[in-house]
Design a protein around this motif. Structure first.
Motif, PDB file in Angstrom:
ATOM      1  N   UNK A  35       0.805  -1.224   0.000  1.00 46.64           N
ATOM      2  CA  UNK A  35       0.000   0.000   0.000  1.00 46.64           C
ATOM      3  C   UNK A  35       0.837   1.273   0.000  1.00 46.64           C
ATOM      4  N   UNK A  36       2.102   1.149   0.421  1.00 46.26           N
ATOM      5  CA  UNK A  36       2.939   2.326   0.562  1.00 46.26           C
ATOM      6  C   UNK A  36       2.870   2.930   1.953  1.00 46.26           C
ATOM      7  N   UNK A  37       2.035   2.364   2.829  1.00 46.52           N
ATOM      8  CA  UNK A  37       1.922   2.850   4.207  1.00 46.52           C
ATOM      9  C   UNK A  37       2.658   1.904   5.147  1.00 46.52           C
ATOM     10  N   UNK A  38       3.555   2.465   5.954  1.00 47.98           N
ATOM     11  CA  UNK A  38       4.310   1.668   6.924  1.00 47.98           C
ATOM     12  C   UNK A  38       3.515   1.633   8.224  1.00 47.98           C
ATOM     13  N   UNK A  39       2.656   0.620   8.316  1.00 46.90           N
ATOM     14  CA  UNK A  39       1.838   0.433   9.506  1.00 46.90           C
ATOM     15  C   UNK A  39       2.223  -0.852  10.214  1.00 46.90           C
ATOM     16  N   UNK A  40       1.317  -1.352  11.030  1.00 43.13           N
ATOM     17  CA  UNK A  40       1.580  -2.554  11.832  1.00 43.13           C
ATOM     18  C   UNK A  40       1.904  -3.777  10.974  1.00 43.13           C
ATOM     19  N   UNK A  41       1.229  -3.942   9.826  1.00 43.06           N
ATOM     20  CA  UNK A  41       1.477  -5.113   8.980  1.00 43.06           C
ATOM     21  C   UNK A  41       2.897  -5.089   8.418  1.00 43.06           C
ATOM     22  N   UNK A  42       3.336  -3.938   7.953  1.00 45.45           N
ATOM     23  CA  UNK A  42       4.687  -3.815   7.407  1.00 45.45           C
ATOM     24  C   UNK A  42       5.716  -3.984   8.518  1.00 45.45           C
ATOM     25  N   UNK A  43       5.439  -3.401   9.653  1.00 48.85           N
ATOM     26  CA  UNK A  43       6.349  -3.529  10.796  1.00 48.85           C
ATOM     27  C   UNK A  43       6.524  -4.997  11.169  1.00 48.85           C
ATOM     28  N   UNK A  44       5.425  -5.738  11.242  1.00 50.64           N
ATOM     29  CA  UNK A  44       5.495  -7.157  11.603  1.00 50.64           C
ATOM     30  C   UNK A  44       6.288  -7.948  10.563  1.00 50.64           C
ATOM     31  N   UNK A  45       6.073  -7.664   9.289  1.00 53.02           N
ATOM     32  CA  UNK A  45       6.810  -8.364   8.230  1.00 53.02           C
ATOM     33  C   UNK A  45       8.295  -8.038   8.305  1.00 53.02           C
ATOM     34  N   UNK A  46       8.627  -6.784   8.565  1.00 48.44           N
ATOM     35  CA  UNK A  46      10.027  -6.381   8.663  1.00 48.44           C
ATOM     36  C   UNK A  46      10.701  -7.055   9.863  1.00 48.44           C
ATOM     37  N   UNK A  47      10.014  -7.096  10.988  1.00 51.74           N
ATOM     38  CA  UNK A  47      10.567  -7.751  12.180  1.00 51.74           C
ATOM     39  C   UNK A  47      10.792  -9.232  11.907  1.00 51.74           C
ATOM     40  N   UNK A  48       9.841  -9.890  11.240  1.00 50.23           N
ATOM     41  CA  UNK A  48      10.015 -11.311  10.893  1.00 50.23           C
ATOM     42  C   UNK A  48      11.218 -11.483   9.970  1.00 50.23           C
ATOM     43  N   UNK A  49      11.386 -10.570   9.013  1.00 50.68           N
ATOM     44  CA  UNK A  49      12.510 -10.649   8.094  1.00 50.68           C
ATOM     45  C   UNK A  49      13.822 -10.530   8.848  1.00 50.68           C
ATOM     46  N   UNK A  50      13.913  -9.589   9.747  1.00 54.76           N
ATOM     47  CA  UNK A  50      15.144  -9.386  10.526  1.00 54.76           C
ATOM     48  C   UNK A  50      15.390 -10.574  11.440  1.00 54.76           C
ATOM     49  N   UNK A  51      14.337 -11.149  11.977  1.00 53.31           N
ATOM     50  CA  UNK A  51      14.475 -12.282  12.901  1.00 53.31           C
ATOM     51  C   UNK A  51      14.952 -13.541  12.180  1.00 53.31           C
ATOM     52  N   UNK A  52      14.400 -13.815  11.009  1.00 54.89           N
ATOM     53  CA  UNK A  52      14.694 -15.053  10.293  1.00 54.89           C
ATOM     54  C   UNK A  52      15.919 -14.978   9.397  1.00 54.89           C
ATOM     55  N   UNK A  53      16.254 -13.820   8.937  1.00 51.94           N
ATOM     56  CA  UNK A  53      17.363 -13.679   8.001  1.00 51.94           C
ATOM     57  C   UNK A  53      18.344 -12.664   8.572  1.00 51.94           C
ATOM     58  N   UNK A  54      19.547 -13.086   8.783  1.00 44.85           N
ATOM     59  CA  UNK A  54      20.545 -12.189   9.374  1.00 44.85           C
ATOM     60  C   UNK A  54      21.363 -11.550   8.259  1.00 44.85           C
ATOM     61  N   UNK A  55      20.772 -10.528   7.608  1.00 46.26           N
ATOM     62  CA  UNK A  55      21.441  -9.819   6.514  1.00 46.26           C
ATOM     63  C   UNK A  55      21.935  -8.469   7.006  1.00 46.26           C
TER      64      UNK A  55
END
Length: 76
Positions: A35-55
């Motif tokens: 959507x282009x809006x950084x809300x709770x859904x995007x935040x949760x996806x980003x946190x999951x990405x950081x948690x699962x992938x150590x890039x």
């Protein structure tokens, strides 16, 4: 390229949309889509990405660019 300075919680812009596309391309769920809006859904996806992938930040930036390769570089 994405100006990560514009990718902040509560912001709505094309940089956020590009990050969302990259997260979705990596298999992370954002129920509302890019959507282009950084809300709770995007935040949760980003946190999951950081948690699962150590890039490093540069690796994440490369994945964002792959999600939208035709997008011109953003000014810093």
């Amino acid at each position: 390229m994405v100006a990560l300075s514009g990718v902040r919680f509560g912001e709505t812009n094309e940089d956020v949309r590009t990050v969302q596309k990259a997260l979705i391309a990596q298999g992370h769920d954002i129920p509302g889509g890019p959507t282009g809006h950084f809300g709770e859904q995007t935040k949760a996806a980003y946190v999951r990405d950081r948690h699962h992938v150590n890039h490093s930040g540069s690796d994440f930036a490369a994945r964002v660019q792959q999600a939208d390769p035709h997008r011109p570089p953003a000014p810093y």
